[in-house]
Every structure is written in structure tokens, then in C-alpha cells.
Design an enzyme around this catalytic site. Structure first.
Site: not given
Length: 312
Positions: A18, A107, A145, A109
Site C-alpha cells: 500500500k 512503510g 493496515d 505494509a
């Protein structure tokens, strides 16, 4: 005579990475998390998780940065498998194989993608007894997430990021990602820096920006580039200054816009199309600004079963 379908003994699920198109951080909640408003977009970098019935629980990790991923009970995919087994009352041990493409501690996920993949794989292996809402609830206990990676596409994340509302988004966006060539940034360290920087300030409750919603409805990459935003970016750059250098160079090389992906240190750069993404990737590596770049498009689907595993 019609034979009954065979019950699978192994299932492989692919889950995407993501990028947060915007990430607004609000006040601390009673549970210790910050209130968030974020716009997630799933992008075409994938991890695959294969779960197979076994004599005992185990896990192995292959692929990108595999040596930096725990291959024990602390692994988020293993925790997901254990969680759904307990929820279903299943005692059969599983062996998990993770094939990684998503940068680790970047960062994007990757761990959450693995957890989402493991949840769906176990659910499929054991007969699909949960509704999607029930899976979302299990996912939220594993990480903020994880529910989004089950859904994919483009969506608003609220609460601490785990409450997902789909967003109408037109078009396909072309991204160039620059992972860190060294160690990643831990999410707690970035939020800690944010908290120190914001100490004494009264943070408002975060909400999605109308300009972002408008850009996504229009499917306009230039409009989207103009409103990319991340409240954690300043702190990620302070902890890892090369991020700022990459962002500055990328704009000189023709990126429409860029930002830190989540808590970093991966830099997400928006290009003006497939050719622009190729040109940008080549410029970043040829100039020596980046050792490694990854191109991907978004939005893409969330976690989904694939017919056969890459590795048995």
C-alpha cells in the site's frame, strides 16, 4: 458417478503493498494509538503466502530482504494463522511459506500484507466460515493496515487506520518506489519523533481532504500529485535524511509529485504514465540517487487466492 470436490491441503494467497496518498495524524486516543485519517491505495508489489497442513507449526521466508523477516511465532503471518485457527477451533498445524517482494520496514505494509494473505489462505483452506466483516474484525486485531490489504483498491482509513471506507477513484496511477538501501524505519520511532515535535499542541481530529477526493474522482494524476500529503514526512526525513534528497532529485527528474510512504523510509513517486515511470526509474538509478527502484501501478485488488504456489 459425480465425485466430491477435494479439500485443498495447501492454499496460496497474494497480497499487495500500500501507499498512503495522504496521512493526517490526530490526537492520541485512550488506547495509545493516534487518530488517523488516511487514503490508502493498493499497488502492484506483492507478497505471497502459502499455508499447508503439516505435522507441526512452522514458517519459512524467501525473497527480498528475507533475512530481515522473523521466521518464528512473532511473524505477523504466523500470528494471523494462529488467530484464525483459534477462532475456528482448528487444531491442525500449518506450515507457512512467505515469498516477499514488498520492501521490509519500508512503510508499505509488507508485514500487514502477509497477515492479510495468511488470514484469507487459512479461511479458504478451512472452508470459508467467516463473513468478510468477521475477517475484517480479526484483521484489525493484528494491525491497523491489515483490513485494507484484504480489500485493496483505494479507501479511506479512519479510527487508527483500520476502519475502511471504499473511495470512488478513476484511472490507473503509475508509481516509482525507492526503498531504503539500509535499515528501515520503525513505525514507533517515527511516531515518537512526531509526538516530540507536536508536544503541547492541540491536534484536531483528522478528516480526508476535499481536494484529494476531487482528484481521485477525476482520475487526474497532476491533481493527485498536488495534494499528496503525509504528516509523518518531516519526522521520517529528520531520522533518515536521504529521503529528502531522493524527493528533491525526483522532482528534477520529472516526477509529478512524491511523498514518504507511511512511516517510511520508502519514497513513493507519482509519474505521468508508464513511459514517465520508466524514465524516472532510469534517471534515479543512473544518477546514483537510488540503488534500487520498483515500478508499480495502482489501484489493484486486495488479498486474493492464486491457483498454484510459486514454491512447494
Amino acid at each position: 458417478m459425480t465425485s466430491l470436490p477435494e479439500t485443498p491441503t495447501a492454499v496460496t494467497v497474494r497480497a499487495p503493498a500500500k501507499v498512503n496518498l495522504e496521512l493526517f495524524v490526530g490526537p492520541l486516543r485512550p488506547d495509545g494509538f493516534h487518530a488517523l485519517s488516511t487514503i490508502y491505495q493498493a499497488v502492484g508489489l506483492y507478497d505471497e503466502v502459502t499455508v499447508a497442513e503439516a505435522d507441526e507449526w512452522g514458517i519459512v521466508v524467501h525473497g527480498r530482504d528475507a533475512d530481515r523477516v522473523p521466521a518464528d511465532e512473532s511473524n505477523l503471518a504466523m500470528r494471523a494463522a494462529r488467530l484464525i485457527a483459534a477462532a475456528l477451533g482448528v487444531e491442525t498445524p500449518l506450515h507457512l511459506t512467505i515469498d516477499k517482494e514488498i520492501p521490509v520496514a519500508g512503510g508499505m505494509a509488507g508485514g500487514s500484507a502477509d497477515a492479510a494473505a495468511a488470514l484469507l489462505a487459512c479461511e479458504t483452506l478451512w472452508g470459508g466460515r467467516h463473513t468478510r466483516e468477521q475477517l475484517d474484525t480479526l484483521a484489525a486485531t493484528l494491525g491497523s493496515d491489515v483490513p485494507f490489504l484484504l480489500h485493496g483498491g483505494t479507501a479511506i482509513g479512519s479510527g487508527r487506520g483500520e476502519v475502511i471506507t471504499p473511495v470512488l477513484a478513476k484511472g490507473t496511477y503509475h508509481w516509482v518506489f525507492v526503498p531504503s538501501s539500509g535499515e528501515g524505519l520503525s513505525t514507533p520511532s517515527v511516531y515518537g519523533a512526531f509526538d516530540r515535535r507536536q508536544a503541547g499542541l492541540d491536534l484536531p481530529e483528522p478528516v480526508p481532504s476535499p481536494a484529494m477526493m476531487s482528484a481521485l474522482r477525476a482520475g487526474d494524476p497532476d491533481a493527485l500529485a498536488a495534494v499528496l500529503a503525509n504528516d509523518l514526512q518531516e519526522d521520517a526525513i529528520a531520522l533518515h535524511p536521504p529521503i529528502g534528497e531522493i524527493l528533491h532529485a525526483a522532482m528534477d527528474f520529472g516526477a509529478l509529485g512524491g511523498l514518504v510512504s507511511g512511516s517510511g523510509p520508502t519514497v513513493a513517486l507519482l509519474a505521468d504514465g508508464p513511459e514517465g515511470a520508466i524514465d524516472l526509474a532510469v534517471a534515479l538509478t543512473a544518477s546514483g540517487v537510488a540503488d534500487d527502484v520498483r515500478r508499480a501501478t495502482g489501484p489493484v485488488h486486495g488479498a486474493h487466492v492464486v491457483p498454484t504456489p510459486r514454491r512447494s
